[in-house]
Design a protein around this motif. Sequence first.
Motif, PDB file in Angstrom:
ATOM      1  N   ALA A 176       0.838  -1.191   0.000  1.00  0.00           N
ATOM      2  CA  ALA A 176       0.000   0.000   0.000  1.00  0.00           C
ATOM      3  C   ALA A 176       0.875   1.243   0.000  1.00  0.00           C
ATOM      4  O   ALA A 176       2.016   1.216   0.468  1.00  0.00           O
ATOM      5  CB  ALA A 176      -0.929   0.020   1.212  1.00  0.00           C
ATOM      6  N   VAL A 177       0.323   2.331  -0.527  1.00  0.00           N
ATOM      7  CA  VAL A 177       0.968   3.638  -0.444  1.00  0.00           C
ATOM      8  C   VAL A 177      -0.107   4.626  -0.025  1.00  0.00           C
ATOM      9  O   VAL A 177      -1.235   4.571  -0.512  1.00  0.00           O
ATOM     10  CB  VAL A 177       1.629   4.039  -1.773  1.00  0.00           C
ATOM     11  N   GLY A 178       0.231   5.510   0.926  1.00  0.00           N
ATOM     12  CA  GLY A 178      -0.753   6.445   1.429  1.00  0.00           C
ATOM     13  C   GLY A 178      -0.151   7.808   1.718  1.00  0.00           C
ATOM     14  O   GLY A 178       1.079   7.966   1.793  1.00  0.00           O
ATOM     15  N   ARG A 179      -1.021   8.787   1.898  1.00  0.00           N
ATOM     16  CA  ARG A 179      -0.615  10.153   2.213  1.00  0.00           C
ATOM     17  C   ARG A 179      -1.443  10.659   3.384  1.00  0.00           C
ATOM     18  O   ARG A 179      -2.671  10.584   3.355  1.00  0.00           O
ATOM     19  CB  ARG A 179      -0.824  11.053   0.998  1.00  0.00           C
ATOM     20  N   GLU A 183      -3.774  19.050  10.071  1.00  0.00           N
ATOM     21  CA  GLU A 183      -3.844  20.511  10.151  1.00  0.00           C
ATOM     22  C   GLU A 183      -2.691  21.076  10.960  1.00  0.00           C
ATOM     23  O   GLU A 183      -2.068  22.072  10.569  1.00  0.00           O
ATOM     24  CB  GLU A 183      -5.173  20.932  10.777  1.00  0.00           C
ATOM     25  N   VAL A 184      -2.392  20.466  12.112  1.00  0.00           N
ATOM     26  CA  VAL A 184      -1.269  20.888  12.947  1.00  0.00           C
ATOM     27  C   VAL A 184      -0.305  19.707  13.021  1.00  0.00           C
ATOM     28  O   VAL A 184      -0.538  18.755  13.762  1.00  0.00           O
ATOM     29  CB  VAL A 184      -1.723  21.307  14.356  1.00  0.00           C
ATOM     30  N   GLY A 185       0.770  19.746  12.252  1.00  0.00           N
ATOM     31  CA  GLY A 185       1.699  18.630  12.239  1.00  0.00           C
ATOM     32  C   GLY A 185       2.398  18.519  10.904  1.00  0.00           C
ATOM     33  O   GLY A 185       2.391  19.447  10.099  1.00  0.00           O
ATOM     34  N   VAL A 186       2.996  17.368  10.662  1.00  0.00           N
ATOM     35  CA  VAL A 186       3.775  17.122   9.456  1.00  0.00           C
ATOM     36  C   VAL A 186       2.972  16.251   8.497  1.00  0.00           C
ATOM     37  O   VAL A 186       2.513  15.168   8.872  1.00  0.00           O
ATOM     38  CB  VAL A 186       5.107  16.425   9.799  1.00  0.00           C
ATOM     39  N   ASP A 187       2.785  16.705   7.278  1.00  0.00           N
ATOM     40  CA  ASP A 187       2.190  15.874   6.234  1.00  0.00           C
ATOM     41  C   ASP A 187       3.269  14.949   5.678  1.00  0.00           C
ATOM     42  O   ASP A 187       4.421  15.357   5.508  1.00  0.00           O
ATOM     43  CB  ASP A 187       1.634  16.739   5.106  1.00  0.00           C
ATOM     44  N   TYR A 188       2.885  13.705   5.376  1.00  0.00           N
ATOM     45  CA  TYR A 188       3.905  12.769   4.906  1.00  0.00           C
ATOM     46  C   TYR A 188       3.276  11.664   4.073  1.00  0.00           C
ATOM     47  O   TYR A 188       2.063  11.412   4.130  1.00  0.00           O
ATOM     48  CB  TYR A 188       4.688  12.174   6.077  1.00  0.00           C
ATOM     49  N   THR A 189       4.124  10.993   3.303  1.00  0.00           N
ATOM     50  CA  THR A 189       3.732   9.825   2.513  1.00  0.00           C
ATOM     51  C   THR A 189       4.312   8.582   3.165  1.00  0.00           C
ATOM     52  O   THR A 189       5.446   8.599   3.651  1.00  0.00           O
ATOM     53  CB  THR A 189       4.248   9.948   1.065  1.00  0.00           C
ATOM     54  N   THR A 190       3.545   7.506   3.166  1.00  0.00           N
ATOM     55  CA  THR A 190       4.002   6.247   3.738  1.00  0.00           C
ATOM     56  C   THR A 190       3.699   5.103   2.778  1.00  0.00           C
ATOM     57  O   THR A 190       2.783   5.204   1.953  1.00  0.00           O
ATOM     58  CB  THR A 190       3.332   5.974   5.101  1.00  0.00           C
ATOM     59  N   TRP A 191       4.481   4.052   2.865  1.00  0.00           N
ATOM     60  CA  TRP A 191       4.245   2.887   2.017  1.00  0.00           C
ATOM     61  C   TRP A 191       4.688   1.633   2.750  1.00  0.00           C
ATOM     62  O   TRP A 191       5.496   1.679   3.690  1.00  0.00           O
ATOM     63  CB  TRP A 191       4.989   3.011   0.693  1.00  0.00           C
ATOM     64  N   ASN A 192       4.133   0.510   2.338  1.00  0.00           N
ATOM     65  CA  ASN A 192       4.535  -0.776   2.914  1.00  0.00           C
ATOM     66  C   ASN A 192       4.360  -1.862   1.868  1.00  0.00           C
ATOM     67  O   ASN A 192       3.559  -1.742   0.944  1.00  0.00           O
ATOM     68  CB  ASN A 192       3.725  -1.097   4.179  1.00  0.00           C
ATOM     69  N   ALA A 193       5.138  -2.936   2.015  1.00  0.00           N
ATOM     70  CA  ALA A 193       5.051  -4.098   1.138  1.00  0.00           C
ATOM     71  C   ALA A 193       5.465  -5.315   1.934  1.00  0.00           C
ATOM     72  O   ALA A 193       6.382  -5.240   2.773  1.00  0.00           O
ATOM     73  CB  ALA A 193       5.947  -3.933  -0.091  1.00  0.00           C
ATOM     74  N   GLY A 194       4.773  -6.429   1.699  1.00  0.00           N
ATOM     75  CA  GLY A 194       5.096  -7.595   2.495  1.00  0.00           C
ATOM     76  C   GLY A 194       4.639  -8.897   1.882  1.00  0.00           C
ATOM     77  O   GLY A 194       3.960  -8.931   0.844  1.00  0.00           O
ATOM     78  N   VAL A 195       5.008  -9.975   2.559  1.00  0.00           N
ATOM     79  CA  VAL A 195       4.663 -11.335   2.157  1.00  0.00           C
ATOM     80  C   VAL A 195       3.910 -11.991   3.298  1.00  0.00           C
ATOM     81  O   VAL A 195       4.343 -11.935   4.460  1.00  0.00           O
ATOM     82  CB  VAL A 195       5.920 -12.157   1.818  1.00  0.00           C
ATOM     83  N   GLY A 196       2.769 -12.600   2.989  1.00  0.00           N
ATOM     84  CA  GLY A 196       1.998 -13.335   3.976  1.00  0.00           C
ATOM     85  C   GLY A 196       2.113 -14.826   3.744  1.00  0.00           C
ATOM     86  O   GLY A 196       2.340 -15.283   2.612  1.00  0.00           O
ATOM     87  N   PHE A 205       1.083 -15.663   9.059  1.00  0.00           N
ATOM     88  CA  PHE A 205       2.251 -14.840   9.360  1.00  0.00           C
ATOM     89  C   PHE A 205       2.357 -13.731   8.315  1.00  0.00           C
ATOM     90  O   PHE A 205       1.894 -13.876   7.183  1.00  0.00           O
ATOM     91  CB  PHE A 205       3.532 -15.685   9.333  1.00  0.00           C
ATOM     92  N   ASP A 206       2.984 -12.614   8.702  1.00  0.00           N
ATOM     93  CA  ASP A 206       3.188 -11.511   7.773  1.00  0.00           C
ATOM     94  C   ASP A 206       4.547 -10.879   8.035  1.00  0.00           C
ATOM     95  O   ASP A 206       4.879 -10.549   9.178  1.00  0.00           O
ATOM     96  CB  ASP A 206       2.096 -10.457   7.950  1.00  0.00           C
ATOM     97  N   LEU A 207       5.340 -10.735   6.990  1.00  0.00           N
ATOM     98  CA  LEU A 207       6.636 -10.073   7.054  1.00  0.00           C
ATOM     99  C   LEU A 207       6.551  -8.846   6.167  1.00  0.00           C
ATOM    100  O   LEU A 207       6.334  -8.956   4.956  1.00  0.00           O
ATOM    101  CB  LEU A 207       7.747 -11.003   6.576  1.00  0.00           C
ATOM    102  N   ARG A 208       6.725  -7.630   6.761  1.00  0.00           N
ATOM    103  CA  ARG A 208       6.398  -6.402   6.034  1.00  0.00           C
ATOM    104  C   ARG A 208       7.439  -5.314   6.282  1.00  0.00           C
ATOM    105  O   ARG A 208       7.926  -5.139   7.397  1.00  0.00           O
ATOM    106  CB  ARG A 208       5.022  -5.903   6.473  1.00  0.00           C
ATOM    107  N   TYR A 209       7.738  -4.582   5.213  1.00  0.00           N
ATOM    108  CA  TYR A 209       8.610  -3.415   5.307  1.00  0.00           C
ATOM    109  C   TYR A 209       7.755  -2.155   5.269  1.00  0.00           C
ATOM    110  O   TYR A 209       6.872  -1.998   4.416  1.00  0.00           O
ATOM    111  CB  TYR A 209       9.608  -3.391   4.148  1.00  0.00           C
ATOM    112  N   TRP A 210       8.014  -1.226   6.211  1.00  0.00           N
ATOM    113  CA  TRP A 210       7.311   0.047   6.317  1.00  0.00           C
ATOM    114  C   TRP A 210       8.312   1.189   6.169  1.00  0.00           C
ATOM    115  O   TRP A 210       9.448   1.081   6.619  1.00  0.00           O
ATOM    116  CB  TRP A 210       6.635   0.199   7.678  1.00  0.00           C
ATOM    117  N   ASP A 211       7.850   2.314   5.577  1.00  0.00           N
ATOM    118  CA  ASP A 211       8.727   3.475   5.483  1.00  0.00           C
ATOM    119  C   ASP A 211       7.880   4.731   5.264  1.00  0.00           C
ATOM    120  O   ASP A 211       6.676   4.646   4.957  1.00  0.00           O
ATOM    121  CB  ASP A 211       9.721   3.305   4.338  1.00  0.00           C
ATOM    122  N   THR A 212       8.517   5.904   5.426  1.00  0.00           N
ATOM    123  CA  THR A 212       7.893   7.200   5.159  1.00  0.00           C
ATOM    124  C   THR A 212       8.903   8.094   4.447  1.00  0.00           C
ATOM    125  O   THR A 212      10.094   7.774   4.373  1.00  0.00           O
ATOM    126  CB  THR A 212       7.450   7.906   6.454  1.00  0.00           C
TER     127      THR A 212
END
Length: 234
Positions: A176-179, A183-196, A205-212
């Motif tokens: 998934a990729v999201g944004r 209103e008060v804070g940091v806007d950012y993009t995030t994504w993850n990918a994994g194998v179930g 089981f799920d093994l997943r990489y997350w990042d921003t």
Amino acid sequence: MKALKLSLLGALGALALGGAAQAQEAEGPISLSFNVGAATEYVFRGISQTDEDPQVFGGVDATIGSIGYAGVWVSNVEFNNGTDLEFDIYGGIKPTVGAVTFDLGLIYYGYTDSPSGPDQAYWEGKLAASTAAGPATIGAAVYYSPEFFGETGDATYIEANAAMPLGESKFSVSGAVGRQWVEVGVDYTTWNAGVGFALTDNVSFDLRYWDTDEEDALGYLAEGRVVLGVKAAF
């Protein structure tokens, strides 16, 4: 780190393990399912909710009639401000129009032992849609809160996601990729990918990489990380 957590972070349960628990058969209009699990870390929208410590969670889901649903989910959290537990209460409907399944719902995020000051609890509305694309399932969703975590004003999160089984094996891939806008804070993009991996009909089981893309602004809790989780549904 405390200021970061109190201005930006909420939690929505166990996205890394994806998918609803299988419902028990019931003669009446309501059927129940249960899930418990653990993970090396609780990550929500790319940001650690447990200060990089392990997570334990559990929930109960009800299927109501042909399209309704409701549930409760709990998990440990660590915001380094005394808060130690998150509980989510949610409900909605999932109508199908042609090949597309919609999800219209509300989610309440609550916390125990929260400190005095800005309220950490908040509501989000959800509008999502998904459809089959060959062997894969693709989807999109938008979440909106009029008053986000820590009373940081209105917030919107949008996401595109996809999942696909790997042939006839017990493995699947998803991402998934999201944004996130706040209103008060940091806007950012995030994504993850994994194998179930479906060990049995009830244990996965799920093994997943997350990042921003805002590690400098959000701190180490938003850095890239790998999370391993296990979930039992019954």
